[in-house]
Design an enzyme around this catalytic site. Sequence first.
Site, PDB file in Angstrom:
ATOM      1  CE  LYS A 102     -12.484  -1.709 -10.187  1.00  0.00           C
ATOM      2  NZ  LYS A 102     -11.538  -2.457  -9.335  1.00  0.00           N
ATOM      3  CE1 TYR A 145     -14.299   1.468  -9.429  1.00  0.00           C
ATOM      4  CE2 TYR A 145     -16.553   0.898 -10.024  1.00  0.00           C
ATOM      5  CZ  TYR A 145     -15.438   0.694  -9.240  1.00  0.00           C
ATOM      6  OH  TYR A 145     -15.440  -0.291  -8.278  1.00  0.00           O
ATOM      7  CG  ASP A 200      -2.201   0.797   1.001  1.00  0.00           C
ATOM      8  OD1 ASP A 200      -2.103   2.032   0.859  1.00  0.00           O
ATOM      9  OD2 ASP A 200      -3.286   0.192   0.956  1.00  0.00           O
TER      10      ASP A 200
END
Length: 274
Positions: A164, A160, A41
Amino acid sequence: MDNNWLELTDKVVAITGAVGGMGTKFCEEFAKQGAKIALIDMIDDKTEEQAKKLSIKYGVETLAVKCNTTSESEVDAAVKKVIKKFNKIDILVNTAAILRFSPFEDLRLDEWQAAINVNLTGYFLMSQRFGRIMIEQKHGTMVHISTIAALYPETYSGAYSTTKAAINMMSKQMAAEWGQYGIRSNCVLPCLVKTPLSKNFYSDPEVEKGRERLVASRRIGTLDDIANTVLFMASDRSSYTNGGEVTVDGGLNTMISDMIPKPGGRRQYAINHH
């Protein structure tokens, strides 16, 4: 059921977006299974804290890795750290993603590119770099978090849905090319699930009730629902599933026809005309 049914003990798992809502849950569930976890992360302190917490709580080996997954050099460095620590990689879970709401006509180029960089390029870089090692090992499993919005456009969500949908195809391509090396690549497609990212959608009880009515199972999903699917897809119990897309949406995708109104309601209309 045997607690070790998934046989994930001592598997080395790398998880991106490890301290996000989904990532935190995935890390904990893999730790419960006795897996060794590389938490990847950008948030340095929080990643270190979470890694230590899991190690103490579950007695598993962990590694915190600070990494911007859109940076080729940082991804290369992260992969080297993981292999140096664990000597192998069994499972990659791509979770890191962003969502920027915007009507398409107002979407700025920098917003478009940011979504592509994080949601798609980040998945590509992590998959390619770990994939090279998996090819040498002749085994490995990848699970990519996608969404039902990859199949049905999430309106006013900028890039988005586009990113995806691209992830789904990328996963299929990797499965097709790398399957011969013992590598599997699959996508998990959640929708209408309560996560830290979506919690604002459910602050209004009427909105939640309205959403529940759209789902065949008549409930909103939880992080457990997603995590259970991810762990199964990561395990050898799903060993003959490759290039797949597993929906975790309570049957939302089956309800399109049910959403089309009929006089008196669809059920009553059927009764009246039986």
